[in-house]
Design an enzyme around this catalytic site. Structure first.
Site, PDB file in Angstrom:
ATOM      1  N   VAL A 293       0.902  -1.073   0.092  1.00 58.88           N
ATOM      2  CA  VAL A 293       0.119   0.046   0.118  1.00 58.88           C
ATOM      3  C   VAL A 293       0.800   1.235  -0.020  1.00 58.88           C
ATOM      4  CG1 VAL A 293      -1.821   1.270   1.162  1.00 58.88           C
ATOM      5  CG2 VAL A 293      -1.894  -1.333   1.047  1.00 58.88           C
ATOM      6  N   CYS A 294       1.837   1.257   0.691  1.00 63.81           N
ATOM      7  CA  CYS A 294       2.800   2.407   0.817  1.00 63.81           C
ATOM      8  C   CYS A 294       3.613   2.568  -0.713  1.00 63.81           C
ATOM      9  CB  CYS A 294       4.069   2.050   1.799  1.00 63.81           C
ATOM     10  SG  CYS A 294       3.352   2.165   3.474  1.00 63.81           S
ATOM     11  N   ALA A 295       3.729   1.667  -1.226  1.00 63.48           N
ATOM     12  CA  ALA A 295       4.367   1.704  -2.790  1.00 63.48           C
ATOM     13  C   ALA A 295       3.174   2.139  -3.708  1.00 63.48           C
ATOM     14  CB  ALA A 295       4.893   0.149  -3.296  1.00 63.48           C
TER      15      ALA A 295
END
Length: 157
Positions: free
Chosen positions: A46-48
């Site tokens: 999700v951070c990516a």
């Protein structure tokens, strides 16, 4: 407990290394809006996607006189390898690594128990005042269209 920053507050100023090892001073962006986009940890799905969405909309941010910055507590060498892996070339990914989470704490976004930040977006106006803040559930991907709409609808100073 540290107080979370809210709309109307003056944003704490800071200087942090970006993924390329360059010092980035928040005060140097006066005259532009700044989107501080916190992601909990590099190398997670999700951070990516959150950081890739900033990169994918770089031209729109420029048209809106806004500088998007990605922030997390990861060290800058790891963020540099991650940025290369993701193909992020324009967005600066800032490392709030040491003192561990100091800037994140100043904004009231540090999760003490886990040792990393909330997932959050903080929009600053051209003078460094907070226009908007949204904190997301950790697994939730921020909606980039919502962020861009907030920027479009915020007054220019």
């Amino acid at each position: 407990m540290i107080q979370r920053i809210t709309s109307g507050d003056s944003a704490p100023v800071f200087a942090l290394k970006d993924n390329r090892g360059e010092m980035i001073d928040l005060a140097s962006f006066r005259g532009k809006k700044v989107l501080l986009s916190w992601h909990p940890l590099a190398w997670t799905r999700v951070c990516a996607e959150q950081m890739k969405s900033l990169e994918a909309h770089w031209a729109e941010f420029e048209r809106l006189n806004t500088v998007p910055l990605g922030l997390s507590i990861d060290p800058y060498p790891a963020k540099n390898a991650w940025a290369k892996e993701l193909g992020i070339a324009k967005v600066k990914l800032l490392a709030d690594f040491w003192p561990h989470g100091e800037v994140t704490r100043a904004y009231g976004l540090f999760r003490q128990e886990e040792g990393f930040s909330e997932r959050a977006n903080v929009l600053l106006d051209e003078t460094g005042k907070v226009l908007w803040i949204k904190v997301y559930e950790i697994p939730e991907l921020p909606d980039i269209n919502e962020v861009l709409t907030v920027i479009r609808n915020s007054p220019a100073i």
